[in-house]
Design a protein around this motif. Structure first.
Motif, short mmCIF file in Angstrom:
data_model
loop_
_atom_site.label_atom_id
_atom_site.label_comp_id
_atom_site.label_asym_id
_atom_site.label_seq_id
_atom_site.Cartn_x
_atom_site.Cartn_y
_atom_site.Cartn_z
N TYR A 1 -13.15 5.68 -2.87
CA TYR A 1 -11.87 4.81 -4.00
C TYR A 1 -12.02 4.35 -4.41
O TYR A 1 -10.79 4.29 -4.85
CB TYR A 1 -12.76 3.74 -2.31
CG TYR A 1 -11.50 2.67 -2.81
CD1 TYR A 1 -10.01 3.24 -1.01
CD2 TYR A 1 -11.48 2.05 -3.71
CE1 TYR A 1 -9.75 2.23 -1.49
CE2 TYR A 1 -10.27 0.99 -3.19
CZ TYR A 1 -9.61 0.29 -1.80
OH TYR A 1 -8.51 -0.06 -1.73
N LEU B 1 0.98 -1.39 -0.37
CA LEU B 1 0.05 -0.34 -0.16
C LEU B 1 0.74 1.38 0.17
O LEU B 1 0.44 2.50 -0.85
CB LEU B 1 -1.30 0.05 1.42
CG LEU B 1 -1.67 1.17 1.09
CD1 LEU B 1 -3.00 1.91 0.12
CD2 LEU B 1 -2.76 1.31 2.72
N ARG C 1 -7.00 -0.67 -7.76
CA ARG C 1 -8.08 0.30 -6.80
C ARG C 1 -9.03 0.08 -7.46
O ARG C 1 -10.03 0.15 -6.72
CB ARG C 1 -8.05 1.35 -6.57
CG ARG C 1 -6.61 1.93 -5.31
CD ARG C 1 -5.90 3.36 -6.02
NE ARG C 1 -7.16 4.24 -4.88
CZ ARG C 1 -7.17 4.56 -3.24
NH1 ARG C 1 -6.10 4.22 -2.72
NH2 ARG C 1 -7.91 5.63 -3.61
#
Length: 214
Positions: free
Chosen positions: A210, A20, A192
Motif C-alpha cells: 500500500y 480516491l 498514501r
C-alpha cells in the motif's frame, strides 16, 4: 433524526470515494505521460493554441470582456513556457510560480464576472431594437471553467515532473539514467505514504504494497 445522521455519513463516504477516484485517475494519467512524453508535449501545445483561438471566438460571437480574455491569453502564453523543458520543471522557477498564481487569479476573476453579470441601464432597455444580454446557463459556465480555465493547468500538473523528485533508474543496456516522475504521482504517493504511516500508529497494519505504488 437517524436518517439525517445517515445522510451526513453518506456525504462523507461519497466524498472519500470521489477523492480516491481522482487520486487513482491522476496516478494512472501520470503513468501514461511517463510512457508517452513527446506525444503528450505535442498534444498540450495544440490544446493551448486551440483554446487561445476559442478565446477570440468568444469575444467575437459572445461579447466576452476583452481585457479579461486578453489576460487569459497572456496566462496561456505563460503556461506554454512550462513546455520548454518538458516534462521537467523547477518548482521554484518564476515561470512555474507565475503559472500557479495566474490559475488562481483567473479562477477568481471569471467567477466574479459570472457572479456579477452586466445589467444594462434602464434608458438602454427602452431603446427600440433592444435585446436582453444572454445570461450564461450553469452548464455553460461550468464548461467554460472546465475547458478554458482549469483544463490546461490540470494537464500540466499531471504531465510535468519536478527536478526535485527525479528517481534513479538503472538500465542494463544504457547504464544509469534518470526517470521522470510526474507531480501528480509524487503528490499521490506522498499522501498514501502518510496514510500508511498513520494507520501503523493507530495499530492497523496495512498491506506493505500500500505504501509504494508502481
Amino acid at each position: 433524526m437517524f436518517l439525517l445522521l445517515l445522510s451526513y455519513m453518506g456525504i462523507v463516504v461519497g466524498f472519500f470515494l470521489l477523492v480516491l477516484a481522482i487520486a487513482l485517475g491522476l496516478y494512472y494519467l501520470s503513468e501514461l505521460v511517463e510512457e508517452h512524453t513527446e506525444p503528450t508535449k505535442r498534444l498540450l501545445t495544440r490544446v493551448i493554441y486551440g483554446i487561445m483561438v476559442m478565446f477570440v471566438l468568444l469575444w467575437l460571437f459572445d461579447s466576452f470582456p476583452f481585457f479579461l480574455l486578453l489576460f487569459l491569453i497572456f496566462s496561456y502564453f505563460v503556461y506554454l513556457q512550462n513546455l520548454a523543458k518538458f516534462p521537467y520543471v523547477q518548482l521554484t522557477s518564476p515561470i512555474f510560480l507565475a503559472s500557479c498564481v495566474l490559475v488562481i487569479m483567473n479562477h477568481f476573476l471569471w467567477f466574479s464576472h459570472f457572479q456579477n453579470p452586466h445589467v444594462p441601464l434602464f434608458q438602454e432597455r427602452l431603446k427600440n431594437g433592444y435585446h436582453a444580454p444572454h445570461v450564461p446557463l450553469f452548464a455553460e459556465v461550468v464548461s467554460f471553467f472546465g475547458i478554458c480555465v482549469w483544463l490546461v493547468p490540470f494537464a500540466l500538473f499531471v504531465s510535468l515532473s519536478s527536478h526535485d523528485h527525479l528517481l534513479p533508474h538503472h538500465d542494463d543496456t544504457s547504464g544509469s539514467r534518470q526517470r521522470n516522475t510526474g507531480l501528480a504521482k509524487v503528490v499521490v504517493e506522498a499522501i498514501r505514504t502518510r496514510v500508511y504511516n498513520l494507520s501503523r500508529k493507530l495499530g492497523y497494519e496495512l498491506d506493505s504494497s500500500y505504501g509504494s505504488l508502481g
